[in-house]
Design a protein around this motif. Structure first.
Motif, short mmCIF file in Angstrom:
data_model
loop_
_atom_site.label_atom_id
_atom_site.label_comp_id
_atom_site.label_asym_id
_atom_site.label_seq_id
_atom_site.Cartn_x
_atom_site.Cartn_y
_atom_site.Cartn_z
N ILE A 61 0.87 -1.18 0.00
CA ILE A 61 0.00 0.00 0.00
C ILE A 61 0.89 1.22 0.00
CG2 ILE A 61 -1.69 1.31 1.36
CD1 ILE A 61 -2.68 -1.40 2.40
N CYS A 62 0.62 2.13 -0.92
CA CYS A 62 1.47 3.32 -1.07
C CYS A 62 1.37 4.20 0.18
CB CYS A 62 1.04 4.09 -2.30
SG CYS A 62 1.96 5.63 -2.53
N ASP A 63 2.52 4.61 0.68
CA ASP A 63 2.57 5.48 1.86
C ASP A 63 1.92 6.84 1.60
OD1 ASP A 63 3.85 3.60 3.36
OD2 ASP A 63 5.86 4.38 2.98
N ARG A 64 1.92 7.28 0.35
CA ARG A 64 1.43 8.62 0.05
C ARG A 64 -0.03 8.65 -0.36
NH1 ARG A 64 6.04 11.03 -3.66
NH2 ARG A 64 7.67 11.02 -2.08
N CYS A 65 -0.42 7.74 -1.27
CA CYS A 65 -1.79 7.84 -1.78
C CYS A 65 -2.68 6.70 -1.28
CB CYS A 65 -1.77 7.86 -3.31
SG CYS A 65 -1.30 6.30 -4.06
N LEU A 66 -2.09 5.77 -0.56
CA LEU A 66 -2.82 4.65 0.05
C LEU A 66 -3.43 3.69 -0.96
CD1 LEU A 66 -4.61 6.57 2.97
CD2 LEU A 66 -2.36 5.49 2.96
N LEU A 122 6.27 3.39 -2.12
CA LEU A 122 5.66 4.37 -3.00
C LEU A 122 5.25 3.70 -4.30
CD1 LEU A 122 7.97 7.50 -2.61
CD2 LEU A 122 5.77 7.06 -1.53
N CYS A 123 3.99 3.94 -4.70
CA CYS A 123 3.50 3.35 -5.95
C CYS A 123 4.31 3.87 -7.13
CB CYS A 123 2.02 3.62 -6.14
SG CYS A 123 1.62 5.37 -6.36
N ASP A 124 4.84 5.08 -6.96
CA ASP A 124 5.64 5.71 -8.00
C ASP A 124 6.49 6.77 -7.31
OD1 ASP A 124 5.21 6.25 -11.33
OD2 ASP A 124 6.27 7.77 -10.16
N ASP A 126 7.05 9.56 -8.25
CA ASP A 126 6.39 10.86 -8.41
C ASP A 126 4.95 10.84 -7.91
OD1 ASP A 126 8.66 11.92 -9.66
OD2 ASP A 126 8.06 11.06 -11.58
N CYS A 127 4.62 9.86 -7.08
CA CYS A 127 3.25 9.79 -6.56
C CYS A 127 2.88 11.13 -5.93
CB CYS A 127 3.14 8.68 -5.53
SG CYS A 127 1.56 8.70 -4.66
N ARG A 128 1.70 11.64 -6.30
CA ARG A 128 1.31 12.96 -5.82
C ARG A 128 0.50 12.89 -4.53
NH1 ARG A 128 -1.08 14.94 -11.19
NH2 ARG A 128 0.46 13.93 -12.49
N ARG A 138 -4.55 12.59 -5.90
CA ARG A 138 -4.10 13.53 -6.92
C ARG A 138 -3.39 12.87 -8.09
NH1 ARG A 138 -2.07 18.34 -2.93
NH2 ARG A 138 -0.80 16.64 -2.15
N ASN A 139 -3.17 11.53 -8.00
CA ASN A 139 -2.66 10.83 -9.18
C ASN A 139 -3.77 10.66 -10.22
OD1 ASN A 139 -0.09 10.34 -8.02
ND2 ASN A 139 -0.97 8.68 -6.83
N ARG A 140 -5.01 10.61 -9.73
CA ARG A 140 -6.12 10.32 -10.63
C ARG A 140 -6.79 11.57 -11.16
NH1 ARG A 140 -8.23 6.63 -6.74
NH2 ARG A 140 -7.05 4.69 -6.82
ZN LIG Z 1 1.00 6.48 -4.37
#
Ligand SMILES: [Zn+2]
Ligand SMILES: [Zn+2]
Length: 160
Positions: A61-66, A122-124, A126-128, A138-140
């Motif tokens: 699970i991404c730490d930033r966007c979950l 992190l999923c990426d 640059d994950c926003r 905010r990635n979507r």
């Molecule tokens: Zn993410």
């Protein structure tokens, strides 16, 4: 996964690894990790050395966007099987004392996989992330919130 000491040719060979391991680690670390790749096996006098870098994959699970994503990483593996030592001293990481028969590689592979996991999930790069104001991923989509930080009291963004 098992590795049979009695069936190794002397010298160098290659061991294919494709393993699904229970990480045994607490959340939020992934419960299951897949390892895939090849190890070089050096069957020497009195010891066998398994060396290589495996590809790892784990649901995370991404730490930033979950968001759920598959975390891909590399796991450096170095396992030494000492065959001519009868006394089992305190066990060093990656060192196995065993004279013959099947060696269980599960535990050293698990340790290598856990060490290879990134500190930050992190999923990426640059994950926003998620907007702290409206909760939009905010990635979507782009939300209309101002980018300003601070002022945690401000409930309503002021429309100009
Ligand atoms: Zn993410
Ligand atoms: Zn927003």
């Amino acid at each position: 996964m098992k590795f049979d000491l009695d069936r190794q040719q002397p010298g160098r060979s290659v061991l294919a690894v494709k393993e699904r391991l229970h990480s045994g680690a607490p959340e939020p670390l992934p419960a299951e990790i897949e390892l895939d790749g090849q190890l070089t096996v050096d069957n020497l006098e009195g010891r066998v050395v398994l060396l290589g870098v495996l590809r790892g994959a784990a649901p995370a699970i991404c730490d930033r966007c979950l968001d759920d994503f598959t975390c891909r990483f590399t796991a450096e593996v170095e396992i030494i099987v000492l065959r001519n030592v009868s006394a089992v001293g305190e066990s060093e990481t990656g060192v196995i004392h065993q004279r013959r028969g099947e060696v269980d590689l599960t535990e050293p592979l698990r340790e290598a996989a856990l060490l290879g996991l990134p500190q930050k999930m992190l999923c990426d790069e640059d994950c926003r992330g998620i907007c702290p104001r409206c909760g939009t991923n905010r990635n979507r989509e782009a939300c209309g919130c101002a980018e300003e930080v601070g002022d945690p009291q401000g409930e309503e963004p002021t429309e100009l």
